[in-house]
Design a protein around this motif. Structure first.
Motif, PDB file in Angstrom:
ATOM      1  N   THR A  70      26.113-145.190 -11.111  1.00 28.41           N
ATOM      2  CA  THR A  70      25.540-146.363 -11.772  1.00 28.41           C
ATOM      3  C   THR A  70      24.487-147.022 -10.891  1.00 28.41           C
ATOM      4  OG1 THR A  70      27.681-146.721 -12.821  1.00 28.41           O
ATOM      5  CG2 THR A  70      26.087-148.516 -12.919  1.00 28.41           C
ATOM      6  N   ILE A  71      24.824-147.218  -9.624  1.00 27.32           N
ATOM      7  CA  ILE A  71      23.877-147.834  -8.692  1.00 27.32           C
ATOM      8  C   ILE A  71      22.621-146.976  -8.570  1.00 27.32           C
ATOM      9  CG2 ILE A  71      23.492-148.274  -6.240  1.00 27.32           C
ATOM     10  CD1 ILE A  71      26.291-149.413  -6.093  1.00 27.32           C
ATOM     11  N   ALA A  72      22.798-145.678  -8.404  1.00 32.00           N
ATOM     12  CA  ALA A  72      21.647-144.801  -8.213  1.00 32.00           C
ATOM     13  C   ALA A  72      20.747-144.789  -9.443  1.00 32.00           C
ATOM     14  CB  ALA A  72      22.118-143.392  -7.880  1.00 32.00           C
ATOM     15  N   ARG A  73      21.366-144.852 -10.626  1.00 33.89           N
ATOM     16  CA  ARG A  73      20.595-144.732 -11.860  1.00 33.89           C
ATOM     17  C   ARG A  73      19.971-146.050 -12.290  1.00 33.89           C
ATOM     18  NH1 ARG A  73      20.325-141.231 -16.484  1.00 33.89           N
ATOM     19  NH2 ARG A  73      20.368-142.300 -18.494  1.00 33.89           N
ATOM     20  N   TYR A  74      20.733-147.157 -12.199  1.00 33.00           N
ATOM     21  CA  TYR A  74      20.260-148.409 -12.790  1.00 33.00           C
ATOM     22  C   TYR A  74      19.780-149.432 -11.772  1.00 33.00           C
ATOM     23  CZ  TYR A  74      22.634-146.427 -16.803  1.00 33.00           C
ATOM     24  OH  TYR A  74      23.036-145.580 -17.816  1.00 33.00           O
ATOM     25  N   LEU A  75      20.225-149.325 -10.523  1.00 33.49           N
ATOM     26  CA  LEU A  75      19.793-150.306  -9.521  1.00 33.49           C
ATOM     27  C   LEU A  75      18.729-149.717  -8.605  1.00 33.49           C
ATOM     28  CD1 LEU A  75      21.142-153.173  -9.390  1.00 33.49           C
ATOM     29  CD2 LEU A  75      22.630-151.481 -10.436  1.00 33.49           C
ATOM     30  N   LEU A  76      19.053-148.629  -7.931  1.00 33.29           N
ATOM     31  CA  LEU A  76      18.081-148.014  -7.022  1.00 33.29           C
ATOM     32  C   LEU A  76      17.017-147.250  -7.793  1.00 33.29           C
ATOM     33  CD1 LEU A  76      20.369-146.678  -4.138  1.00 33.29           C
ATOM     34  CD2 LEU A  76      18.853-148.653  -4.118  1.00 33.29           C
ATOM     35  N   GLU A  77      17.378-146.808  -8.978  1.00 28.34           N
ATOM     36  CA  GLU A  77      16.448-146.073  -9.832  1.00 28.34           C
ATOM     37  C   GLU A  77      15.906-144.834  -9.131  1.00 28.34           C
ATOM     38  OE1 GLU A  77      13.577-148.832 -11.325  1.00 28.34           O
ATOM     39  OE2 GLU A  77      15.066-149.961 -12.483  1.00 28.34           O
ATOM     40  N   ILE A  78      16.821-144.011  -8.654  1.00 30.33           N
ATOM     41  CA  ILE A  78      16.447-142.740  -8.063  1.00 30.33           C
ATOM     42  C   ILE A  78      15.899-141.836  -9.163  1.00 30.33           C
ATOM     43  CG2 ILE A  78      17.297-140.812  -6.686  1.00 30.33           C
ATOM     44  CD1 ILE A  78      17.684-143.421  -5.285  1.00 30.33           C
ATOM     45  N   PRO A  79      14.704-141.271  -8.963  1.00 26.02           N
ATOM     46  CA  PRO A  79      14.077-140.466 -10.022  1.00 26.02           C
ATOM     47  C   PRO A  79      14.991-139.383 -10.591  1.00 26.02           C
ATOM     48  CG  PRO A  79      12.546-140.820  -8.221  1.00 26.02           C
ATOM     49  CD  PRO A  79      13.854-141.391  -7.771  1.00 26.02           C
TER      50      PRO A  79
END
Lengths: 187, 187
Positions: free
Chosen positions: B153-162
């Motif tokens: 969730t963090i990677a997808r919606y907060l950090l927005e890792i491509p």
DNA sequence: TCGTTGAGTCAACACCCGTGGAGTGGAGAG
DNA sequence: CTCTCCACTCCACGGGTGTTGACTCAACGA
């Protein structure tokens, strides 16, 4: 003790104090005054050496990136290596632990920490991981691997969820490794 | 429009503005003044309704907990249900998205957000999950499941890792579900 | 020994934030 | 219509912060 040596020593003391407070309280809640106090130094000296609070944090973050050393691994070794790197970075060495925590603690709220986390830690490191994974979904699988590692790290060392902090390294390996293998090698 | 109705409406507008800014900029960087400005209201009114900035954030966090609805599931359905809950909470409904982001964004730097995250989201929800998993490692497996979900969730919606933002729901399911099944059911 | 350099200090400025208390104006009750 | 009440505003205070410029004093080179 020569003057230059003394200077580098206080500069290092300031940086260490900053890393500890950034790691424990986050960027906004740590003040230049408290960092200087912990380092036994006047606040103005922190400014003189690092320029600004922002640049002090930047130096702290850069230290983390410079000292992260990801062991290379084959696809089979990848999950175990990732977990071992986590244990080494967050439990074995004191300063690496503080520096890594300082980066991780602030990566959701501080822009430059988020940038370092996204660009240097995730994207760059994941490109290498994706290379060893191979296949169509390589980037996605590398990303999911990294995301899971970040989640476990946050739960264990930042949020301190009892179920995670109470587990030994062997417990974590037993539960986590099969799942991570499933990520890097769907076959 | 009656007076009481008008009051509740502005109170809701303040809360929504607060959730958006807490979600985007974090607790420390959002000011009472900016929240009031976005809600079209005087800063003092925010204080009058919510008591303090801390309580305003508490109301925002409580909203998230009150509106989280975890679907019940059997052990086999658990991974798919968890992923579906993530998509629903972070993509489908606007206010639930903002509220959930507000909690997640601050859970590493704000004490009460960390407390809610640890006690309400992780521990309480995981106790139920651990019950359906069963076995010796039930708590640990539930914790690891939650940690991985948080990481993704963090990677997808907060950090927005491509690698994560560029993936469709089906991509994520295909890569993540087998791994999560391995967590909840080692057999 | 003496002037110079630079590490480190001191006091203060300017700014912004959360917060409080007095005040205002329009909606509702009689 | 008039009085009352309450949603809402205005203004200012106190405190804490990052940052600065002038200052002190010990170490260094000649």
């Amino acid at each position: 003790m020569t003057r230059e040596e003394r200077r580098r020593r206080t500069e290092a003391a300031i940086l260490l104090a900053a890393q500890e407070q950034f790691a424990e309280q986050g960027f906004e809640r740590t003040t230049i005054r408290s960092v200087a106090g912990q380092a036994g130094v006047d606040p103005a000296l922190v400014m003189q050496y690092f320029g600004s609070k922002e640049q002090l944090f930047g130096a702290s973050a850069r230290w983390t990136v410079d000292h992260k050393m990801l062991g290379s691994a084959t696809r089979e070794e990848l999950p175990a290596t990732a977990l071992a790197d986590m244990f080494e970075g967050f439990e074995d060495d004191v300063q690496r632990r503080e520096a890594a925590l300082a980066l991780l603690r602030n990566c959701l709220t501080h822009p430059s920490a988020a940038g370092v986390m996204r660009d240097d830690v995730m994207c760059e490191a994941q490109a290498a991981v994706a290379g060893t994974i191979g296949g169509d979904d390589a980037e996605l699988r590398a990303g999911v691997l990294g995301a899971c590692m970040i989640g476990v790290t946050i739960a264990r060392y930042l949020l301190e969820i009892p179920a995670l902090t109470g587990a030994t390294r062997e417990d974590l390996e037993r539960v986590l490794l099969p799942a991570l293998r499933q990520v890097v090698d769907p076959g």
